[in-house]
Each structure stands twice: as structure tokens, then as C-alpha cells.
Write a protein that holds these residues in place. Sequence first.
Motif, short mmCIF file in Angstrom:
data_model
loop_
_atom_site.label_atom_id
_atom_site.label_comp_id
_atom_site.label_asym_id
_atom_site.label_seq_id
_atom_site.Cartn_x
_atom_site.Cartn_y
_atom_site.Cartn_z
N GLU A 172 -31.32 10.53 -7.84
CA GLU A 172 -30.61 11.30 -6.85
C GLU A 172 -31.45 11.42 -5.59
O GLU A 172 -32.64 11.69 -5.64
N GLY A 173 -30.81 11.23 -4.45
CA GLY A 173 -31.52 11.22 -3.18
C GLY A 173 -31.69 12.61 -2.60
O GLY A 173 -31.27 13.59 -3.20
N PRO A 174 -32.33 12.68 -1.44
CA PRO A 174 -32.90 11.56 -0.68
C PRO A 174 -34.17 11.01 -1.32
O PRO A 174 -34.96 11.77 -1.88
N ILE A 175 -34.35 9.70 -1.24
CA ILE A 175 -35.47 9.02 -1.90
C ILE A 175 -36.45 8.50 -0.86
O ILE A 175 -36.04 7.94 0.16
N VAL A 176 -37.73 8.69 -1.14
CA VAL A 176 -38.77 7.96 -0.41
C VAL A 176 -39.34 6.94 -1.39
O VAL A 176 -39.91 7.31 -2.42
N LEU A 177 -39.16 5.69 -1.06
CA LEU A 177 -39.53 4.60 -1.96
C LEU A 177 -40.92 4.06 -1.64
O LEU A 177 -41.23 3.82 -0.47
N ILE A 178 -41.73 3.88 -2.68
CA ILE A 178 -43.00 3.16 -2.53
C ILE A 178 -42.79 1.78 -3.13
O ILE A 178 -42.49 1.65 -4.33
N ALA A 179 -42.92 0.75 -2.32
CA ALA A 179 -42.64 -0.62 -2.77
C ALA A 179 -43.68 -1.57 -2.20
O ALA A 179 -44.28 -1.32 -1.16
N GLY A 180 -43.85 -2.68 -2.90
CA GLY A 180 -44.76 -3.72 -2.42
C GLY A 180 -45.75 -4.15 -3.47
O GLY A 180 -45.80 -3.61 -4.57
N GLY A 181 -46.54 -5.14 -3.12
CA GLY A 181 -47.48 -5.77 -4.04
C GLY A 181 -47.50 -7.26 -3.76
O GLY A 181 -47.39 -7.68 -2.60
N VAL A 182 -47.57 -8.06 -4.80
CA VAL A 182 -47.55 -9.51 -4.62
C VAL A 182 -46.10 -9.98 -4.53
O VAL A 182 -45.32 -9.81 -5.47
N ASP A 183 -45.76 -10.55 -3.40
CA ASP A 183 -44.39 -11.02 -3.17
C ASP A 183 -44.04 -12.13 -4.15
O ASP A 183 -44.86 -13.01 -4.45
N LYS A 184 -42.81 -12.10 -4.70
CA LYS A 184 -42.39 -13.08 -5.70
C LYS A 184 -41.34 -14.06 -5.16
O LYS A 184 -40.71 -14.78 -5.93
N TYR B 127 -44.82 11.90 -0.31
CA TYR B 127 -44.63 13.30 -0.68
C TYR B 127 -44.25 14.14 0.54
O TYR B 127 -43.32 14.95 0.48
N LEU B 128 -44.91 13.92 1.66
CA LEU B 128 -44.60 14.66 2.88
C LEU B 128 -43.20 14.34 3.39
O LEU B 128 -42.45 15.22 3.81
N LEU B 129 -42.84 13.06 3.33
CA LEU B 129 -41.52 12.65 3.82
C LEU B 129 -40.38 13.12 2.92
O LEU B 129 -39.26 13.31 3.37
N ALA B 130 -40.67 13.27 1.63
CA ALA B 130 -39.62 13.64 0.67
C ALA B 130 -39.27 15.12 0.70
O ALA B 130 -38.23 15.53 0.17
N GLN B 131 -40.11 15.93 1.30
CA GLN B 131 -39.83 17.37 1.33
C GLN B 131 -38.63 17.65 2.24
O GLN B 131 -38.38 16.90 3.18
#
Length: 435
Positions: free
Chosen positions: A329-341, A393-397
Amino acid sequence: MADYRKVLVVGLGVSGLAAAKLLLDLGAAVVGYDQAPLPAALPPEMTLVAAVDAVDWNELDCLVTSPGVAPSHPFIVQARARGLEIIGEVELALRHLYNPSIGITGTNGKTTVTMLTAHVLNSCGRPAHAVGNVGDPLSTYVGMPANDILVVELSSYQLETLTTPAFDAAALLNITPDHLDRYKDMEEYARAKASLQHCMKDSANFFVEEVAAVAWRELFALPPKTFGFSQKADYSFAQESSCRGKNIEYNIPERYKNLREIDRANALASLLLCHTVGVEVEEFWRAYASFVKPPYRLERVAEHNGVAFIDDSKGTNVDAVVKAVESVEGPIVLIAGGVDKGSSYTVWKEAFKGRVKAVCSIGEAAEKIAKELGDDFDVRMMEKMDDAVVQAYLLAQPKGSVLLSPGCSSFDMFRNYAHRGDVFKDLVREIIQRS
């Protein structure tokens, strides 16, 4: 394999070492190679080589490759040029196992379905082991009690060298973009997944998720049994009431009628597999009640100051991230990334609308994610996971969710997806302790 005199094992990780030990038990001489630091517990009977030209290729009968070794690896290329048989650890083990076996593959959900199926079988008094791409290598089960059931999770890498018709039942859960850094295109990847059909015993049940079966119908020699959510599927799972199919029709227990779509799909696949070995519908749902999903898969870590922290570190491809976002359930702050596939992140745009408030991109793929999503979403490029978790965390508040669902491999910054998830959890605990 017992009559092989000498075998080269390329890759001496967990599966490679298991293969080497089995080969030695079978009386073969074993030569091993790995470019990574070698583990301390190497079998003393094994000979090591440091390069392709250090191998006496004329003495070899076979090469056993680990899943992480690419087909373009010099050892594989040399073996192929010489017409040497190339197999994986799973294929080696299946040639020496005579147990009832269930195969499970798919882009997403295969570990959950494998563990759920083994859990249900054990709960119903049918000894079973979750093995293969999850748990212990299959080779370690050679010589086990003949009636124990092997529930084998199979990656596309493992399927590349699999040929033995070993499975009494199998399921292909889905086919969505993944590993395009290894495969030249989606068709080659889908072909690897669909090759499971050639590893079935006579009259075995092969179940394929309906969308994949339709999209890749030309890859199936015979029409598989389909499962999904439409009435056209051979076995369909309606959210509101029942599952329908040959020899299976029943009302879903009330408490399971509102399962998320991915959980319903996983449950249906597991139910079909368990049913083929004699588990009744009622038995399945009783066992399902005590199943605990494996960690790092939409795992709720904590809630602090109205912000929920969710660990989906196992979400290592773009479609897995879509499923995760749809489940939170939103709003979501997504952490994404790493080795591109090799997949495009633009497919996230539609799924993220109205759900994702911002994206914190990390790792080698951070810039690509920012470039492909930056015109539509607030994307913050972060150098470290520490910074990403604090920023998210700051953005999700005040009342949002921080979702770690990378869509990428972990190896640029972490040992594996579990290490990545554990670091995320530790950082969440630090935030809570500080505030």
C-alpha cells in the motif's frame, strides 16, 4: 556416470563441490577449476588446474559446470569445441537418483513454491526435501530413502544442461524478462525455461502458467496443462470463490479468498503439484495454514513513526518489482538498483503511477534507472545503501512505505541477495534506535 574415468568440474562453489564429492564416491578421478578463492574444505583426492591450457583434454570424459559459469567461459568453449559432454550438478545427480521428483521453475516465485510444496508434503506424512536451486545441492541426496520425494527448484542456468527424464510432475510458474545479460534475447531465455518439458517421465503432469503458455506456445512440443486466473485455463483460481479444473473443484477456505494475486498463483501451482502425488485439497489447505514464507520476499521488517519498512531483496528482476509495488500500500519510496541484468526499467512507469512517490537508485544500475524513470518520477541517485535507506525513510513520512525491491543482482555491493536484505534490516534497526 560411474564408468567415467576422469571429469573436469568448473566452479567449486557449493554445487561444484557437491558434484566433485559425488564423482569421487562413484570412482571417477576429478579435476577442479575456479577463478574465485578456493574453499578450504576441498577433497584431497581432487586435482586443481589454473588455466585452460593446463588441462589434458584428451583424458577427460565429461565436464560438470556450475550454474554461475556462463556458456561463453573459456573452459566451456573448449569442451564444446572438442565435443565433450557438458552437464550440470543437477543433471549429474538425477542420473543417480531414483526417487519421486517434482520440478519447479519460473522467473518469480519458484523458491516459495518449492518450499511450500515440500512443507505441504511433509505435513501430510510424505517425506520431502526442497533441493536444487534452494537448500542443499541435489548431489548430496544420492543414496537417500527411495520413497522420499525430491522437490527440485530449477534456475534457467541449471536447465541449460538438463536432459534426464526424471520428474513425475513439474510446474513452470511464469516467464518474464530476466538474465538478459546472459541470454541474447527473451526467446533464448524462455527456451531455457521451457526445456523442463523434456525432463518429464512418461505420462507425467507438466503445468505451465497460462500467460506463459500462450505467449511461448511455439516452444512447447505438446500443449501443457495450464493454470491461471482466466476461465480458459485448464485450472483456474478465482479470487472470490473456487478453483476449477479436472478432478479439482472446491470452495476456497474463507481466510484465503483475499490472498494477493502472486500468493494465489503460488498456492495453485503448489496445490496442483501436491495433488499429483496424492494430497487431497483439504489436506493442502490445512498444511498451508502453517507455512511461513521464506525471508527477503516482501518481508515486513518494522514500522516506525508511521513508515513501514519492507524487504523484498529477492526481487531481482523488473517484473518482481512490479509485483512487489502492486502488493504494497502506498505511497511507496522504492530502493532499487544493483547489477543491471539487461532489461529496461521503463516498464515500471505504468505500474508505479499513483503508487511510487520516489525512487532511491543504488549500485551500477543507478544511473540507468534515473535516466529511464527520471522524467516521470522523483529519482534520487545514492552512493550507498546507508544513504538510500535514510533518504527513503525521510521521503516516506508521514505514512508511507520504504520498499527494498532492487530489480537487479546484488553482486556490485553485496555477497548475495540475502546479504543485501540483512544490511537493509540492520540499517532500519539503526534508524529506529536513533530516533
